[in-house]
Every structure is written in C-alpha cells, then in structure tokens.
Scaffold this motif. Structure first.
Motif, mmCIF file in Angstrom:
data_model
loop_
_atom_site.group_PDB
_atom_site.id
_atom_site.type_symbol
_atom_site.label_atom_id
_atom_site.label_comp_id
_atom_site.label_asym_id
_atom_site.label_seq_id
_atom_site.Cartn_x
_atom_site.Cartn_y
_atom_site.Cartn_z
ATOM 1 N N LYS A 1 -1.726 1.454 -12.743
ATOM 2 C CA LYS A 1 -1.447 2.024 -11.685
ATOM 3 C C LYS A 1 -2.153 1.810 -9.961
ATOM 4 C CE LYS A 1 0.946 6.266 -13.919
ATOM 5 N NZ LYS A 1 1.755 5.755 -13.265
ATOM 6 N N LEU B 1 5.818 3.743 2.008
ATOM 7 C CA LEU B 1 5.197 2.034 1.423
ATOM 8 C C LEU B 1 5.027 1.528 2.766
ATOM 9 C CD1 LEU B 1 4.525 0.068 -0.973
ATOM 10 C CD2 LEU B 1 6.833 0.086 -1.308
ATOM 11 N N LEU C 1 -3.598 5.560 -4.466
ATOM 12 C CA LEU C 1 -2.559 5.768 -3.442
ATOM 13 C C LEU C 1 -4.119 4.818 -2.282
ATOM 14 C CD1 LEU C 1 -1.618 9.287 -3.383
ATOM 15 C CD2 LEU C 1 -0.710 7.700 -3.410
ATOM 16 N N VAL D 1 2.960 5.990 -6.961
ATOM 17 C CA VAL D 1 2.579 4.341 -6.949
ATOM 18 C C VAL D 1 3.866 3.155 -8.171
ATOM 19 C CG1 VAL D 1 1.061 5.081 -5.835
ATOM 20 C CG2 VAL D 1 0.469 5.449 -8.392
ATOM 21 N N SER D 2 2.897 2.362 -7.558
ATOM 22 C CA SER D 2 3.953 1.550 -7.993
ATOM 23 C C SER D 2 2.490 1.109 -9.695
ATOM 24 C CB SER D 2 4.211 -0.304 -7.500
ATOM 25 O OG SER D 2 4.986 0.290 -6.018
ATOM 26 N N GLU D 3 2.891 -0.426 -10.589
ATOM 27 C CA GLU D 3 1.711 -0.215 -11.106
ATOM 28 C C GLU D 3 2.383 -1.877 -11.677
ATOM 29 O OE1 GLU D 3 2.599 3.364 -14.979
ATOM 30 O OE2 GLU D 3 4.083 1.693 -14.574
ATOM 31 N N ARG E 1 8.753 8.372 -0.566
ATOM 32 C CA ARG E 1 7.211 7.630 -1.061
ATOM 33 C C ARG E 1 7.533 6.582 0.550
ATOM 34 N NH1 ARG E 1 7.505 2.600 -4.498
ATOM 35 N NH2 ARG E 1 5.399 2.524 -4.160
ATOM 36 N N CYS F 1 1.036 -1.541 0.143
ATOM 37 C CA CYS F 1 0.069 0.168 0.284
ATOM 38 C C CYS F 1 0.750 1.011 -0.364
ATOM 39 C CB CYS F 1 -0.880 -0.107 1.446
ATOM 40 S SG CYS F 1 -1.801 1.649 1.162
ATOM 41 N N THR F 2 0.652 1.893 -0.878
ATOM 42 C CA THR F 2 1.562 3.593 -0.506
ATOM 43 C C THR F 2 0.587 4.858 -0.511
ATOM 44 O OG1 THR F 2 2.656 2.911 -3.372
ATOM 45 C CG2 THR F 2 2.198 5.188 -2.699
#
Length: 232
Positions: free
Chosen positions: A193, A229, A196, A137-139, A227, A131-132
């Motif tokens: 994406k 995370l 958040l 943000v991750s993909e 970030r 979780c960001t």
C-alpha cells in the motif's frame, strides 16, 4: 507505511524531491517513494470541492478559491507546492477528486480498468508520479509476485476465441487492446500500500527502460468517501 516497506528491494525510500526524481531505476528497483508525514486538513479540502463527475479534475484556481481554516490552508499549500515541483521538473500533474473510475465491463474475464493490476506504457522515456492526500490508497505489486493475465491458460484461450484475425496478428491484437499490460497476483502475493501523503515515482514501460515496469492498481474506494489524488 508498512514497517517492512524499506526492506523491499523494489523500492527506494528517499527524503527529498531531488532524490526522488534522480533515483536511477535498474534491475529490481522500479519504484521510489518520497516518504513524508504531511500536516494539514486534507479532509476539509475534499469536503469543500465540488464533484462534477465521478472523476473531477481540480485546477489550482479551484483550489485557491476555497475558504479554509488554518489547517486547510496548510494542506492546500502542500498540494500547490507538490504541483509546482512536478511542473518545474517537466511533468504535467493533475489533481483529481475521485468518487470512482470507469469500470471495464466489455471483457469481464480480463478487465483492463485501473482497478486491475497493470503497468503503464509510453513511447518515450517517462515515469508515473502519484500522491494520495485523502481516501483509499493505491497499491504496487512486486513483479515476481505477479503473472501476466494473458499467460493464464484459461484467459489466453478466451482471448484467442475473441480474436477474429489471423494467428500472426494475435500479438498485435493483445497490445492494441492493452491486454498485455494487465497482471494478476500470484497466490501468497503481498501488495504494498502506497500510504497517504507520500509522493511516488513508478517505472513505466518504454523503449529505454532498464528495469521492469512497476505493477500497480487503484484501490476500491471506501463507501461515501472521495479520494484526492495528484497524478501525472
């Protein structure tokens, strides 16, 4: 989150933590998202944490010691709750403040760092949770939109040149150096994406898995922005 997100056959969108951990991965389904709109000031938390290295693990004691506004306290409570939910479920979560990850400069033609699309592998049945709360943000990438890098002819040729052992040892060489875990997006691919505040569960490559592992990557960080995370 992208309005087309819920139409992705790869992803199950759920509304509770129980549904998140109990979603069965199979076929194309290899990711689950507990979709949430979190309240609270996560930026305040980031601004008051101390970055000791490019990636600094933040303990719950570190988090509790922060003097925060009401909105900051609300964000802290959310993080602590998520941390406890994952711990109670048998996971080992880590809260990370990230300036940047280490880059792979040894193999420039096939980097194996987390900025490359990749899958996670485990010898036992497990999943990746993340979780960001703040920052880039991750993909994830649908599996049919990706190609294993070692199958790209030019890359495979360079790998064979790099390999100094016998031909029958080549596949072991690829696994030993994690080359087989990395992918590149096909032309026209559309990465998703992760947004958040959403808590994600991604399928991992392990012996008992009944679906393809989820292809994902870390984002390039925004200039001057850290970030926050939660991952395990």
């Amino acid at each position: 989150m992208d309005s087309t997100f819920s139409d992705q056959t790869q992803v199950a969108v759920v509304s509770t933590f129980s549904h998140l951990i109990n979603t069965v991965f199979s076929g194309k389904l290899n990711a689950a998202c507990w979709q949430r709109a979190l309240s609270g000031d996560f930026q305040e938390i980031v601004s008051k944490l101390e970055l000791k290295e490019n990636l600094t693990e933040i303990s719950m004691d570190d988090l509790r010691s922060l003097e925060l506004s009401e909105q900051g306290c609300e964000a802290r409570t959310r993080i602590k709750n998520d941390f406890q939910l994952l711990t109670d479920a048998g996971a080992s979560p880590s809260l990370n403040l990230i300036k940047s990850y280490e880059r792979d400069e040894e193999f420039d033609f096939i980097p194996t760092d987390v900025y490359s699309f990749h899958v996670d592998r485990s010898p036992i049945g497990t999943d990746t949770f993340l979780c960001t709360y703040y920052g880039a943000v991750s993909e994830i990438l649908p599996n049919h939109q990706a190609e294993q890098k070692l199958l790209v002819p030019a890359i495979r040729l360079k790998l064979k040149e790099l390999h100094e052992g016998r031909e029958e040892e080549f596949e072991h060489f690829l696994t030993e150096h994690y080359f087989d875990l990395h992918y590149e997006a096909k032309p026209g691919a559309r990465p998703i994406k992760l947004g958040l505040g959403h808590l994600w569960r991604l399928a991992v490559d392990h012996p008992d898995q009944s679906c393809l592992p989820c292809i994902h990557r870390a984002p390039l960080e925004k200039e001057g922005e850290y970030r926050l995370l939660l991952i395990c």
